[in-house]
Design an enzyme around this catalytic site. Structure first.
Site, PDB file in Angstrom:
ATOM      1  N   CYS A 262       0.853  -1.357  -0.009  1.00 12.04           N
ATOM      2  CA  CYS A 262       0.104  -0.069  -0.045  1.00 12.04           C
ATOM      3  C   CYS A 262       0.918   1.349  -0.173  1.00 12.04           C
ATOM      4  O   CYS A 262       1.734   1.555   0.967  1.00 12.04           O
ATOM      5  CB  CYS A 262      -0.814  -0.048   1.260  1.00 12.04           C
ATOM      6  SG  CYS A 262      -1.686   1.474   1.622  1.00 12.04           S
TER       7      CYS A 262
ATOM      8  N   CYS B 231       0.183   3.902   3.009  1.00  7.66           N
ATOM      9  CA  CYS B 231       0.784   2.932   4.028  1.00  7.66           C
ATOM     10  C   CYS B 231       2.215   3.374   4.231  1.00  7.66           C
ATOM     11  O   CYS B 231       2.714   3.397   5.373  1.00  7.66           O
ATOM     12  CB  CYS B 231       0.247   1.554   4.081  1.00  7.66           C
ATOM     13  SG  CYS B 231      -1.325   1.046   4.113  1.00  7.66           S
TER      14      CYS B 231
END
Length: 143
Positions: free
Chosen positions: A68, A71
């Site tokens: 991600c 993230c």
């Protein structure tokens, strides 16, 4: 003097410590390592409930995945802000790629998702990466 239960970030033992505005030293009664370590702890299905239920300070959980992009951008912010809250809040991470059971259990639909727990109860949930100020504000609301 009132005390608060905190979980050692190293050995996960529960420690009752005096409530103070700030701490210059605090060591685990079991492993003797510093309770002031603010490095986020990686949680899994085995230790998740233990940490959440036994921490009387707010627990800030970052549900994330290694693939991600947001993230990856948020990870250093999470670690940086954690440094401002030794023994005031516990910062932990759950890799949703590895801990899919926890992701389903907590209905994580997008990542990163932050959940704030206090005394074992979910108090707030935010999806998306936050800047340092917004993350600090989220933590401060929970103290």
């Amino acid at each position: 003097m009132s005390k608060v239960n905190v979980v050692c970030p190293h050995c996960l033992k529960i420690n009752a410590i005096p409530v103070k505005d700030s701490y210059s030293k605090a060591n685990c009664g079991s492993c003797k390592k510093s309770l002031l370590d603010t490095t986020p702890i990686e949680l899994n299905e085995i230790n998740f409930d233990h940490i959440i239920v036994n921490s009387e300070i707010p627990v800030i959980v970052d549900f994330w995945a290694p693939w991600c992009g947001p993230c990856k951008m948020f990870a250093p912010i999470f670690t940086q802000v954690a440094q401002k809250y030794p023994l005031k809040a516990l910062f932990v991470k759950v890799n949703t790629e590895v801990e899919q059971t926890l992701s389903r259990k907590f209905s994580i639909m997008s990542i990163p998702t932050l959940i704030v727990y206090k005394n074992g109860i979910e108090k707030k949930r935010v999806s998306g990466a936050l800047d340092p100020l917004r993350l600090s504000n989220l933590v401060n609301e929970s103290l």
